[in-house]
Design a protein around this motif. Structure first.
Motif, short mmCIF file in Angstrom:
data_model
loop_
_atom_site.label_atom_id
_atom_site.label_comp_id
_atom_site.label_asym_id
_atom_site.label_seq_id
_atom_site.Cartn_x
_atom_site.Cartn_y
_atom_site.Cartn_z
N GLY A 101 0.69 -1.50 0.34
CA GLY A 101 -0.42 -0.12 0.45
C GLY A 101 1.38 1.30 -0.05
O GLY A 101 0.55 2.83 -0.20
N LEU A 102 2.17 1.28 -0.02
CA LEU A 102 2.55 2.21 0.41
C LEU A 102 3.51 2.76 -0.68
O LEU A 102 3.20 4.52 -0.32
CB LEU A 102 4.55 2.10 1.25
N PRO A 103 3.77 2.28 -1.06
CA PRO A 103 3.75 3.06 -2.74
C PRO A 103 3.08 3.86 -3.30
O PRO A 103 3.19 5.12 -4.24
CB PRO A 103 4.27 2.16 -4.12
N GLN A 104 1.60 3.84 -3.42
CA GLN A 104 0.97 4.79 -4.04
C GLN A 104 0.72 5.58 -3.04
O GLN A 104 -0.05 6.59 -3.36
CB GLN A 104 -0.52 3.17 -4.17
N SER A 105 0.94 5.46 -1.51
CA SER A 105 0.15 6.34 -1.24
C SER A 105 1.30 7.40 -0.94
O SER A 105 1.35 8.44 -0.52
CB SER A 105 0.17 5.52 0.50
N VAL A 106 2.70 6.92 -1.22
CA VAL A 106 3.33 7.99 -1.55
C VAL A 106 3.06 9.35 -2.39
O VAL A 106 3.25 9.45 -2.53
CB VAL A 106 4.78 7.14 -1.71
N LEU A 107 3.25 7.74 -3.57
CA LEU A 107 2.42 9.36 -5.30
C LEU A 107 1.69 9.51 -4.10
O LEU A 107 1.16 11.21 -4.69
CB LEU A 107 1.95 7.88 -5.94
N THR A 108 0.19 10.00 -3.69
CA THR A 108 -0.64 10.06 -3.35
C THR A 108 -0.21 11.55 -2.78
O THR A 108 -0.23 12.65 -3.02
CB THR A 108 -2.38 9.76 -2.53
N ALA A 152 3.03 9.85 -13.87
CA ALA A 152 4.43 9.66 -13.55
C ALA A 152 4.97 7.90 -12.52
O ALA A 152 5.46 8.15 -12.49
CB ALA A 152 5.29 11.45 -12.79
N GLY A 153 3.91 8.60 -11.20
CA GLY A 153 3.86 7.85 -9.80
C GLY A 153 3.65 6.34 -10.55
O GLY A 153 4.28 5.11 -10.50
N LEU A 154 2.96 6.31 -11.11
CA LEU A 154 2.47 4.71 -12.08
C LEU A 154 3.32 4.27 -12.31
O LEU A 154 3.33 2.49 -12.88
CB LEU A 154 0.81 4.63 -11.90
N ALA A 183 5.50 -4.13 -6.72
CA ALA A 183 4.85 -3.95 -8.04
C ALA A 183 4.07 -3.98 -9.06
O ALA A 183 3.73 -4.26 -9.54
CB ALA A 183 6.08 -3.67 -8.54
N GLY A 184 5.10 -5.82 -8.22
CA GLY A 184 3.81 -6.21 -9.87
C GLY A 184 2.52 -6.51 -8.88
O GLY A 184 1.29 -6.99 -9.49
N GLU A 185 2.36 -6.64 -7.68
CA GLU A 185 0.75 -6.98 -6.64
C GLU A 185 0.25 -5.42 -7.31
O GLU A 185 -0.97 -5.18 -7.42
CB GLU A 185 1.56 -7.06 -5.32
N ILE A 186 1.20 -4.40 -7.20
CA ILE A 186 0.16 -3.39 -7.12
C ILE A 186 -0.28 -3.10 -8.20
O ILE A 186 -1.43 -2.44 -9.08
CB ILE A 186 1.15 -1.98 -6.63
N VAL A 187 0.80 -3.50 -9.98
CA VAL A 187 -0.14 -2.97 -11.08
C VAL A 187 -1.17 -4.24 -11.15
O VAL A 187 -2.60 -3.89 -12.27
CB VAL A 187 1.10 -3.70 -11.90
N THR A 188 -0.88 -4.84 -10.43
CA THR A 188 -2.56 -5.90 -10.41
C THR A 188 -2.98 -5.67 -9.94
O THR A 188 -4.56 -5.49 -11.18
CB THR A 188 -1.75 -7.53 -10.03
N ARG A 189 -3.40 -4.81 -9.15
CA ARG A 189 -4.51 -4.42 -8.14
C ARG A 189 -4.96 -2.86 -9.51
O ARG A 189 -6.61 -3.19 -9.37
CB ARG A 189 -4.02 -3.88 -6.98
N VAL A 190 -4.49 -2.08 -9.41
CA VAL A 190 -4.80 -0.99 -9.80
C VAL A 190 -4.55 -1.03 -11.32
O VAL A 190 -5.11 0.31 -11.62
CB VAL A 190 -3.54 0.36 -9.24
N GLY A 191 -3.30 -1.47 -12.12
CA GLY A 191 -3.87 -1.29 -13.52
C GLY A 191 -1.98 -0.97 -14.21
O GLY A 191 -1.74 -0.50 -13.32
N THR A 224 -1.01 0.07 -21.25
CA THR A 224 -1.85 -0.64 -21.25
C THR A 224 -3.09 0.25 -20.77
O THR A 224 -4.12 0.08 -21.64
CB THR A 224 -2.34 -2.22 -20.69
N GLY A 225 -2.49 1.94 -20.63
CA GLY A 225 -3.47 3.09 -20.98
C GLY A 225 -4.42 3.04 -19.74
O GLY A 225 -4.98 3.94 -19.42
N GLU A 226 -3.34 2.76 -18.59
CA GLU A 226 -4.55 1.94 -17.50
C GLU A 226 -4.28 3.61 -16.30
O GLU A 226 -2.98 3.95 -17.12
CB GLU A 226 -4.14 1.07 -16.46
N GLU A 227 -4.39 4.05 -16.06
CA GLU A 227 -5.07 5.50 -15.07
C GLU A 227 -5.31 5.38 -13.80
O GLU A 227 -5.70 4.15 -13.76
CB GLU A 227 -5.19 6.95 -15.83
N LEU A 228 -4.89 5.80 -12.87
CA LEU A 228 -5.25 5.96 -11.71
C LEU A 228 -6.06 7.12 -11.57
O LEU A 228 -6.31 8.28 -11.66
CB LEU A 228 -3.76 5.97 -10.35
N PRO A 229 -7.56 6.71 -10.29
CA PRO A 229 -8.13 8.06 -10.38
C PRO A 229 -6.84 9.39 -9.32
O PRO A 229 -6.65 8.59 -8.72
CB PRO A 229 -9.24 7.41 -9.57
#
Length: 167
Positions: free
Chosen positions: A22-29, A48-50, A68-76, A80-85
């Motif tokens: 959870g921490l990498p995405q939280s750092v991004l936010t 850029a963060g994703l 990183a693999g688990e995060i990408v599996t969860r959020v996109g 492949t063009g996925e974006e975080l909300p």
């Protein structure tokens, strides 16, 4: 045979793995929330963060690659063009403080569970995520012209994160 979750190979519990994933995405936010930039700039920061998170899949560190693999599996996958909300914390200061607290907890956890190289790779990756986010869009200026590439508040967050992870 039942397949074991990836974190068991590293010796982490489910809760500990949740902290590390959870921490990498939280750092991004938190890095994005350090300076209120507007929707377009926030989207650039998220992208850029994703991308930096996803690039972790190619890390020489098995821990970083697994997280990183688990995060990408969860959020996109940005490939492949996925974006975080865009996530805008109601209280950015409190959110940043919480992320820094969790970063300190992760550093302590890693110090006791993995070798120094694995711990260093994960912590360096978190700081790199913050650096990419805060440098993705300039702040200030008028109509996208001028401004500074990294604001004082963004720099302060990045530096505080690095300090928490290193000390």
């Amino acid at each position: 045979m039942i397949e074991q979750p990836a974190y068991t190979g590293f010796g982490f519990s489910d809760g500990e793995w949740g902290l590390l994933v959870g921490l990498p995405q939280s750092v991004l936010t938190a890095a994005s929330a350090a300076e209120s930039d507007g929707t377009r700039r926030t989207m650039a920061e998220n992208a850029a963060g994703l991308e930096t998170i996803a690039a972790g899949r190619e890390s020489a560190s098995p821990l970083v690659a697994a997280v990183a693999g688990e995060i990408v599996t969860r959020v996109g996958d940005p490939d492949t063009g996925e974006e975080l909300p865009a996530i805008a914390p109601a209280d950015p200061g409190a959110y940043i403080d919480d992320v820094l607290l969790r970063a300190g907890q992760a550093a302590e956890l890693l110090a006791g569970r993995v070798d120094e190289g694995e711990a260093g790779a994960y912590k360096h990756w978190l700081v790199k995520i913050a650096e990419q986010v805060v440098g993705a869009a300039s702040s200030g200026g008028l109509l996208g012209i001028g401004g500074e590439s990294v604001s004082d508040s963004e720099r302060r967050f990045r530096d505080r994160l690095a300090h928490v992870l290193i000390d």
